[in-house]
Enzyme design. Structure first.
Site, PDB file in Angstrom:
ATOM      1  N   ASN A  53      -3.794  -9.961   7.042  1.00  0.00           N
ATOM      2  CA  ASN A  53      -2.890  -9.761   7.962  1.00  0.00           C
ATOM      3  C   ASN A  53      -3.738 -10.483   9.332  1.00  0.00           C
ATOM      4  O   ASN A  53      -3.319 -11.567  10.207  1.00  0.00           O
ATOM      5  CB  ASN A  53      -2.516  -8.830   8.451  1.00  0.00           C
ATOM      6  CG  ASN A  53      -1.344  -8.503   8.443  1.00  0.00           C
ATOM      7  OD1 ASN A  53       0.238  -8.788   8.399  1.00  0.00           O
ATOM      8  ND2 ASN A  53      -1.835  -7.451   7.266  1.00  0.00           N
TER       9      ASN A  53
ATOM     10  N   CYS B  12       0.776  -0.928  -0.330  1.00  0.00           N
ATOM     11  CA  CYS B  12      -0.350   0.347   0.012  1.00  0.00           C
ATOM     12  C   CYS B  12       0.337   1.516  -0.067  1.00  0.00           C
ATOM     13  O   CYS B  12       0.743   2.670  -0.691  1.00  0.00           O
ATOM     14  CB  CYS B  12      -0.739  -0.161   0.932  1.00  0.00           C
ATOM     15  SG  CYS B  12      -1.583  -1.491   1.199  1.00  0.00           S
TER      16      CYS B  12
ATOM     17  N   ASP C  50      -5.590 -12.265  -0.358  1.00  0.00           N
ATOM     18  CA  ASP C  50      -5.808 -12.407  -1.578  1.00  0.00           C
ATOM     19  C   ASP C  50      -6.692 -13.130  -1.796  1.00  0.00           C
ATOM     20  O   ASP C  50      -7.697 -13.080  -2.643  1.00  0.00           O
ATOM     21  CB  ASP C  50      -5.739 -11.460  -2.168  1.00  0.00           C
ATOM     22  CG  ASP C  50      -5.218 -10.078  -1.566  1.00  0.00           C
ATOM     23  OD1 ASP C  50      -5.776  -9.413  -0.413  1.00  0.00           O
ATOM     24  OD2 ASP C  50      -4.559  -8.465  -1.964  1.00  0.00           O
TER      25      ASP C  50
END
Length: 458
Positions: A308, A43, A286
């Site tokens: 996480n 990110c 994901d």
């Protein structure tokens, strides 16, 4: 001794491996990843491109040696899994740097293969020096290097989700004129259109061009360089660089090859301990499906926070722990220049698809009293179920204070709060931080009154 093999070394995979090690000091743990960088802050890539983060090394604080020294985990980068035999519990592995192929075995296998990045039809099989994806640290480095070496005046960003807008922000701050292409009618596909319009107006005020409901149909390439883009609206553009941020899909190729069952979202179906339908095979991150805290419906929301959590629970489950997944809301937040954009739970479209009869409250509130010098306005949109009064979702766009309110609402929703519960939250107040009737408390008050009116048939 249990042999645990993890495929994928970003957030979910490494979190699972380190939790497994803490639970079981004797287990043999190996992680394979085909990338160079591991356990990186994906990110943060746009911010490193724009130099807000000083350098890309800050996004990769750990390397294989760190995992070996601190956790006795054997982490092998630049290794690709070619095939899995779930009956024999073996893997065929290729060392990409040498070309050597070897066989490994597992007692427990964790699939953390992440997501694959969308490539619009017009860009498939295009090899151009000014075409970039934002998918890993190396791709970010390549983009930053190209920007440093060339005089870039214009950029096309294909896709207007979080990554697309983060890249747009950073490129604009570098003095580059950005043109966004979005195939749907609005940017921010995980928001309702009326809320996305707030961000669209703001983007235009920042000088950003928006091509909404417009897709690139043809890419013109000359000598390995994109020189033009044609769209379904008959428009022609000539950007200096093109950045693809067209969404992601779960990377299920390996899973499907051995018969792992997919869920309704297209991600791997798992239970609350992240076990798949195959014995001794788990999936997280994901590539795996989650479920809604609100009603248990399957959800696929590829977020680092979720990855996480999944990793910790799976690592615990594989080593005899008792942790179980409790679901998600898909809470997310974006900084777009001075605007903060956040949401949690269902949008109107999602609530309708789930069959809810709900009430919508949309209002504007300030983060602190108007008389304070840093008072800023935020627009809140909240959904409540007419039958149970439970909060189903919230979207907030505005200046300072959005992050606080979305987290309060997400916390309340996690514990099944009803509209009338919000007013009773005992939130901190001082004019420097809040109003006496905080936006969340106010939302609860008005929703309660409106729901009562609905019940009375007023």
């Amino acid at each position: 001794m249990t042999k645990i093999v993890v495929i994928g070394a970003v957030a979910a995979g490494t979190t699972a491996a380190t939790k497994a090690r803490r639970n079981d000091p004797e287990a043999e743990i190996t992680i394979y990843d085909r990338d160079i960088d591991i356990s990186y802050a994906i990110c943060g890539i746009p911010y490193a491109v724009g130099h807000e983060v000083a350098n890309f090394d800050q996004l990769t604080p750990r390397d294989p040696q760190w995992f070996k020294q601190n956790y006795q985990i054997d982490l092998k980068t630049r290794h690709e899994i070619l095939a899995i035999d779930s009956n024999k519990q073996t893997l065929q592995v290729k060392a990409l740097d040498t070309g050597a192929v070897f066989t490994d075995h597992y007692d427990l296998l964790l699939l953390a293969t992440g997501a694959r990045y969308g490539i619009p039809t017009a860009f498939k099989d295009i090899d151009a020096d000014n075409l970039f994806h934002v998918r890993n640290v190396q791709s970010g480095r390549e983009l930053a290097s190209y920007l440093a070496l060339h005089s870039i005046k214009t950029a096309a960003v294909v896709g207007a989700g979080y990554v697309g807008l983060e890249m747009t922000e950073q490129l604009t701050k570098l003095g580059i004129q950005v043109q966004i292409f979005q195939r749907s009618a609005h940017i921010l596909g995980n928001f309702d259109g009326d809320m996305a319009e707030i961000a669209e107006t703001y983007a235009r005020q920042k000088g950003i061009s928006l091509a909404l409901a417009e897709t690139v149909t043809k890419t013109q390439v000359q000598n390995g360089h994109i020189i033009g883009l044609d769209t379904n609206q008959g428009q022609h553009y000539q950007p200096d660089i093109v950045i693809l941020a067209a969404g992601v899909k779960p990377n299920t190729r390996l899973a499907e090859s051995i018969g792992v069952k997919l869920g309704t979202t297209g991600a791997i179906a798992v239970n609350d301990r992240f076990q798949t339908n195959l014995p001794n095979v788990y999936a997280v991150g994901d590539v795996a499906e989650s479920f809604s805290v609100i009603d248990g419906r399957p959800l696929w929301k590829p977020l680092a926070t979720t990855a996480n959590k999944m990793g910790r629970i799976a690592g615990d489950a594989m080593t005899g722990g008792s942790l179980r997944h409790r679901g998600i809301l898909g809470t997310s937040i974006l900084r777009f220049f001075d605007l903060t954009i956040a949401q949690t739970g269902y949008t109107e479209k999602e609530a309708q698809a789930a069959g809810y009869d709900f009430l919508v409250l949309k209002d504007k509130k300030t983060n602190v009293p108007d008389y304070m010098p840093k008072s800023q306005t935020m627009t809140l949109k909240t959904l409540a179920d007419k039958k149970t009064h439970r909060i189903l979702g919230a979207q907030i766009i505005g200046g300072a204070g959005v992050d606080k309110r979305i987290d309060v609402l997400a916390t309340a929703m996690t514990f099944k709060a009803k509209a009338e519960d919000l007013f009773h939250l005992d939130l901190a107040y001082s004019p420097a931080f809040d109003t006496t009737k905080d936006a969340v408390l106010y939302t609860g008050m008005i929703l309660t009154d409106q729901l009562a009116s609905e019940t009375k048939g007023v």
